[in-house]
Write an enzyme that holds these catalytic residues in place. Structure first.
Site, PDB file in Angstrom:
ATOM      1  N   ASN A  86      -8.012  16.390  18.190  1.00 31.36           N
ATOM      2  CA  ASN A  86      -9.010  16.234  17.123  1.00 31.36           C
ATOM      3  C   ASN A  86      -8.327  16.406  15.765  1.00 31.36           C
ATOM      4  O   ASN A  86      -7.116  16.565  15.695  1.00 31.36           O
ATOM      5  CB  ASN A  86     -10.151  17.238  17.317  1.00 31.36           C
ATOM      6  CG  ASN A  86      -9.630  18.653  17.342  1.00 31.36           C
ATOM      7  OD1 ASN A  86      -9.068  19.145  16.368  1.00 31.36           O
ATOM      8  ND2 ASN A  86      -9.781  19.315  18.492  1.00 31.36           N
TER       9      ASN A  86
ATOM     10  N   ASP B 228     -13.277  20.344  24.363  1.00 31.96           N
ATOM     11  CA  ASP B 228     -14.241  20.785  25.371  1.00 31.96           C
ATOM     12  C   ASP B 228     -13.885  20.237  26.750  1.00 31.96           C
ATOM     13  O   ASP B 228     -14.274  20.792  27.766  1.00 31.96           O
ATOM     14  CB  ASP B 228     -15.651  20.319  24.982  1.00 31.96           C
ATOM     15  CG  ASP B 228     -16.134  21.054  23.741  1.00 31.96           C
ATOM     16  OD1 ASP B 228     -15.924  22.283  23.677  1.00 31.96           O
ATOM     17  OD2 ASP B 228     -16.693  20.406  22.839  1.00 31.96           O
TER      18      ASP B 228
ATOM     19  N   LYS C  65       4.415   7.957  32.584  1.00 28.22           N
ATOM     20  CA  LYS C  65       3.621   7.210  31.611  1.00 28.22           C
ATOM     21  C   LYS C  65       2.709   6.204  32.319  1.00 28.22           C
ATOM     22  O   LYS C  65       3.183   5.435  33.167  1.00 28.22           O
ATOM     23  CB  LYS C  65       4.569   6.486  30.637  1.00 28.22           C
ATOM     24  CG  LYS C  65       3.848   5.743  29.549  1.00 28.22           C
ATOM     25  CD  LYS C  65       4.819   5.088  28.583  1.00 28.22           C
ATOM     26  CE  LYS C  65       4.069   4.185  27.638  1.00 28.22           C
ATOM     27  NZ  LYS C  65       4.973   3.422  26.784  1.00 28.22           N
TER      28      LYS C  65
ATOM     29  N   PHE D 138     -17.054  29.524  14.814  1.00 27.79           N
ATOM     30  CA  PHE D 138     -17.295  28.434  13.874  1.00 27.79           C
ATOM     31  C   PHE D 138     -18.052  27.351  14.634  1.00 27.79           C
ATOM     32  O   PHE D 138     -17.946  27.262  15.858  1.00 27.79           O
ATOM     33  CB  PHE D 138     -15.976  27.839  13.363  1.00 27.79           C
ATOM     34  CG  PHE D 138     -15.386  28.557  12.192  1.00 27.79           C
ATOM     35  CD1 PHE D 138     -14.743  29.773  12.359  1.00 27.79           C
ATOM     36  CD2 PHE D 138     -15.475  28.017  10.918  1.00 27.79           C
ATOM     37  CE1 PHE D 138     -14.187  30.433  11.276  1.00 27.79           C
ATOM     38  CE2 PHE D 138     -14.918  28.661   9.829  1.00 27.79           C
ATOM     39  CZ  PHE D 138     -14.280  29.871  10.004  1.00 27.79           C
TER      40      PHE D 138
ATOM     41  N   LYS E 143     -25.592  27.930  19.407  1.00 24.71           N
ATOM     42  CA  LYS E 143     -24.241  28.332  19.882  1.00 24.71           C
ATOM     43  C   LYS E 143     -24.057  29.828  19.752  1.00 24.71           C
ATOM     44  O   LYS E 143     -23.515  30.494  20.628  1.00 24.71           O
ATOM     45  CB  LYS E 143     -23.165  27.624  19.051  1.00 24.71           C
ATOM     46  CG  LYS E 143     -22.680  26.361  19.675  1.00 24.71           C
ATOM     47  CD  LYS E 143     -21.652  25.637  18.839  1.00 24.71           C
ATOM     48  CE  LYS E 143     -21.578  24.205  19.357  1.00 24.71           C
ATOM     49  NZ  LYS E 143     -20.915  23.283  18.495  1.00 24.71           N
TER      50      LYS E 143
ATOM     51  N   LYS F  44     -23.437  31.956  23.081  1.00 26.16           N
ATOM     52  CA  LYS F  44     -22.123  32.589  23.268  1.00 26.16           C
ATOM     53  C   LYS F  44     -22.141  34.050  22.850  1.00 26.16           C
ATOM     54  O   LYS F  44     -21.098  34.711  22.827  1.00 26.16           O
ATOM     55  CB  LYS F  44     -21.051  31.823  22.477  1.00 26.16           C
ATOM     56  CG  LYS F  44     -20.910  30.362  22.889  1.00 26.16           C
ATOM     57  CD  LYS F  44     -19.680  29.696  22.301  1.00 26.16           C
ATOM     58  CE  LYS F  44     -19.695  28.188  22.556  1.00 26.16           C
ATOM     59  NZ  LYS F  44     -18.431  27.532  22.260  1.00 26.16           N
TER      60      LYS F  44
HETATM   61  O1  PMT Z   1      -8.679  23.269  10.793  1.00 22.65           O
HETATM   62  P1  PMT Z   1      -9.333  22.624   9.584  1.00 22.65           P
HETATM   63  O2  PMT Z   1      -8.842  21.224   9.354  1.00 22.65           O
HETATM   64  O3  PMT Z   1      -9.244  23.497   8.383  1.00 22.65           O
HETATM   65  O4  PMT Z   1     -10.890  22.464   9.885  1.00 22.65           O
HETATM   66  C1  PMT Z   1     -11.669  23.598  10.053  1.00 22.65           C
HETATM   67  C2  PMT Z   1     -12.690  23.415  11.179  1.00 22.65           C
HETATM   68  C3  PMT Z   1     -13.740  22.419  10.753  1.00 22.65           C
HETATM   69  C4  PMT Z   1     -11.996  23.000  12.443  1.00 22.65           C
HETATM   70  C5  PMT Z   1     -13.311  24.844  11.434  1.00 22.65           C
HETATM   71  O5  PMT Z   1     -13.887  25.299  10.281  1.00 22.65           O
HETATM   72  C6  PMT Z   1     -14.334  24.765  12.546  1.00 22.65           C
HETATM   73  O6  PMT Z   1     -15.483  24.451  12.345  1.00 22.65           O
HETATM   74  N1  PMT Z   1     -13.868  25.133  13.784  1.00 22.65           N
HETATM   75  C7  PMT Z   1     -14.643  25.006  14.983  1.00 22.65           C
HETATM   76  C8  PMT Z   1     -14.645  23.571  15.410  1.00 22.65           C
HETATM   77  C9  PMT Z   1     -15.275  23.384  16.755  1.00 22.65           C
HETATM   78  O7  PMT Z   1     -14.597  23.036  17.663  1.00 22.65           O
HETATM   79  O8  PMT Z   1     -16.511  23.709  16.827  1.00 22.65           O
HETATM   80  P2  PMT Z   1     -17.378  23.685  18.223  1.00 22.65           P
HETATM   81  O9  PMT Z   1     -18.760  23.615  17.736  1.00 22.65           O
HETATM   82  O10 PMT Z   1     -16.932  22.613  19.136  1.00 22.65           O
HETATM   83  O11 PMT Z   1     -17.057  25.085  18.892  1.00 22.65           O
HETATM   84  C10 PMT Z   1     -17.807  26.231  18.574  1.00 22.65           C
HETATM   85  C11 PMT Z   1     -16.960  27.451  18.673  1.00 22.65           C
HETATM   86  O12 PMT Z   1     -16.498  27.639  20.008  1.00 22.65           O
HETATM   87  C12 PMT Z   1     -15.731  27.429  17.798  1.00 22.65           C
HETATM   88  O13 PMT Z   1     -15.561  28.721  17.268  1.00 22.65           O
HETATM   89  C13 PMT Z   1     -14.609  27.080  18.771  1.00 22.65           C
HETATM   90  O14 PMT Z   1     -13.370  27.652  18.358  1.00 22.65           O
HETATM   91  C14 PMT Z   1     -15.102  27.715  20.060  1.00 22.65           C
HETATM   92  N2  PMT Z   1     -14.668  27.016  21.280  1.00 22.65           N
HETATM   93  C15 PMT Z   1     -15.123  25.766  21.573  1.00 22.65           C
HETATM   94  C16 PMT Z   1     -14.746  25.169  22.768  1.00 22.65           C
HETATM   95  C17 PMT Z   1     -13.895  25.875  23.644  1.00 22.65           C
HETATM   96  N3  PMT Z   1     -13.503  25.319  24.783  1.00 22.65           N
HETATM   97  N4  PMT Z   1     -13.470  27.089  23.327  1.00 22.65           N
HETATM   98  C18 PMT Z   1     -13.834  27.686  22.160  1.00 22.65           C
HETATM   99  O15 PMT Z   1     -13.416  28.809  21.874  1.00 22.65           O
END
Ligand code: PMT
Length: 421
Positions: A230, A299, A309, A344, A358, A362
């Site tokens: 991503n 995810d 490959k 986040f 979320k 969580k």
């Molecule tokens: O890195 P930058 O370019 O500065 O951008 C910042 C950002 C936008 C990436 C950051 O601010 C942000 O929003 N990070 C979370 C992005 C994300 O993957 O969000 P999510 O809604 O998919 O996940 C929610 C939370 O679960 C996040 O805290 C993520 O770290 C966590 N997660 C998600 C999936 C997973 N398998 N494990 C996790 O820990």
């Protein structure tokens, strides 16, 4: 921005090769709805003609109070008292030295002394001049006088050397200006006069905390050549790490793929795939008192990684994906006494609703919701816009457009409040 709410910016241009970039700064500020008046040092006019700025602003460009054609006999007073921000782009070592020592021997330096508006300085110069103890002393003195800086960046300089001294990207300068101006649009002059509190000036309010922070994007291998990933740059996560460190915390980072320099003196462990990140986090977790999930963790990953490959033999290639471990949910489920868990959420629609769900699902203490469709927010930007939500509260803390580093401090302010609850 409506006509009667225009922010008035005094743009001071000094004599350096980067002076031409002030034109772009001026244009971007105008496009953002600001009214800009320009003052130049005499040396700046060796690099660009005042006529260029006059044509773009439709206003007399001030270089010398005493010039016979100057329409205003006390220009430095009138100019300095009708601006909401004095912005210097580029600032030379000489002008910085004059400001730091109260020397007012030309229009720009007199304006600096006569102005009560906040001052933002974007220096550009040869790296030896920038790093010289005299320049650094002057910068520190100005900072303690409440002046703000847009730090120069590293890169190739006009003198063909590589080092720190290059003017920050024009877009980033303008973002920082707008960040200033959006702090409190209704009472902008008063709010701008209050220096933004940086971590250095905040107390060491996190000195008993150990942060564990995930940063950047993960990379999920399809075969030895290809992967799923991503746009995360790691800027937000590193900003939180730096802010926490400055406020006295011990910081450990588990780092995926990032496009920014890692922090010095911070324990950084690589966790490139979601699985690797998960393993590293669970190993470090017992030592943490605050966990921050700033990483964009995939995810899903390919159910199996091809050993060789994959060849382009079919028109359609179907990949079977399997869920990755949810690191944040696992941290929360395994939390020890006193651990605060911060997540986040990067969303494109129903931002608050999805982020709140979320947080509840969580079992987080706090979540920072990013609407990544907004200009200047989300992946890879130096700025962000967010809403902070806290468990058990309906409060929504809106954080307007600002530098990620500034936002990191705002997030940590809320974390500190939670700790003292
Ligand atoms: O890195 P930058 O370019 O500065 O951008 C910042 C950002 C936008 C990436 C950051 O601010 C942000 O929003 N990070 C979370 C992005 C994300 O993957 O969000 P999510 O809604 O998919 O996940 C929610 C939370 O679960 C996040 O805290 C993520 O770290 C966590 N997660 C998600 C999936 C997973 N398998 N494990 C996790 O820990």
């Amino acid at each position: 921005m409506s006509e009667n709410k225009k922010h008035r910016i005094g743009l001071g241009v000094c004599g350096g090769i980067a002076a031409y970039k002030a034109i772009e700064v001026l244009r971007l500020l105008q496009k953002s709805g600001c009214e800009v008046r320009v003052a130049m040092t005499k040396h700046a006019t060796e690099f660009i003609q005042p006529l260029t700025f006059r044509a773009l602003t439709d206003n007399y460009v001030l270089v010398d109070d005493y010039a016979p054609e100057n329409p205003d006999p006390i220009a430095h007073i009138n100019f300095s008292q009708t601006i909401d921000l004095l912005l210097i782009v580029p600032a030379t070592a000489n002008t910085i030295a004059k400001f730091a020592n109260g020397i007012a021997d030309d229009f720009l330096s007199s304006t600096y002394l006569a102005s009560q508006a906040p001052v933002l300085i974007a220096p550009a110069m040869n790296s030896t001049m920038w790093e010289h103890p005299a320049t650094q002393r002057n910068v520190e003195r100005l900072k303690s006088d409440g002046v703000f800086f847009v730090k120069p960046i590293a890169g190739e300089l006009a003198c063909k050397t590589v080092g720190t001294g290059k003017l920050e990207d024009v877009e980033n300068i303008v973002k920082q200006v707008l960040n200033f101006l959006v702090q409190s649009p209704k009472s902008k002059v008063q709010s701008l006069s209050e220096p933004i509190q940086h971590s250095e000036t905040r107390t060491q309010d996190l000195k008993n905390e150990s942060f564990l922070i995930t940063v950047g994007g993960t990379r999920e291998a399809i075969d030895p050549v290809r992967f799923i990933s991503n746009h995360s740059s790691g800027k937000m996560g590193f900003a939180v790490a730096e802010a926490a460190q400055k406020r006295g915390a011990k910081v450990t980072i588990v780092c995926g793929v990032t496009s920014v320099e890692p922090l010095e003196n911070v324990k950084t462990i690589l966790g490139i795939s979601a699985d690797e990140m998960f393993q590293a986090v669970m190993k470090e977790l017992p030592n943490a008192t605050i966990f921050v999930g700033a990483a964009a963790v995939a995810d899903y990953r390919p159910a199996s990684r091809a050993a060789a490959k994959i060849k382009k033999s079919e028109d359609v290639l179907t990949l079977e994906l399997t869920k990755t471990p949810d690191i944040l949910a696992n941290v929360s489920a395994n939390r020890h006494d006193g651990l605060l868990v911060v997540g986040f959420a990067a969303e494109t629609e129903n931002v608050i609703e999805y982020a709140r769900s979320k947080m509840e699902r969580k079992n987080l203490d706090l979540i920072v919701a990013n609407d990544i469709t907004r200009d200047g927010a989300g992946f890879n930007h130096d700025t962000n816009i967010a809403t902070i939500l806290k468990r058990g509260s309906n409060e929504k803390i809106e954080i307007p457009l600002m530098a990620k580093r500034e936002m990191a401090d705002r997030i940590l302010d809320e974390v500190v409040k939670l700790r003292h609850k």
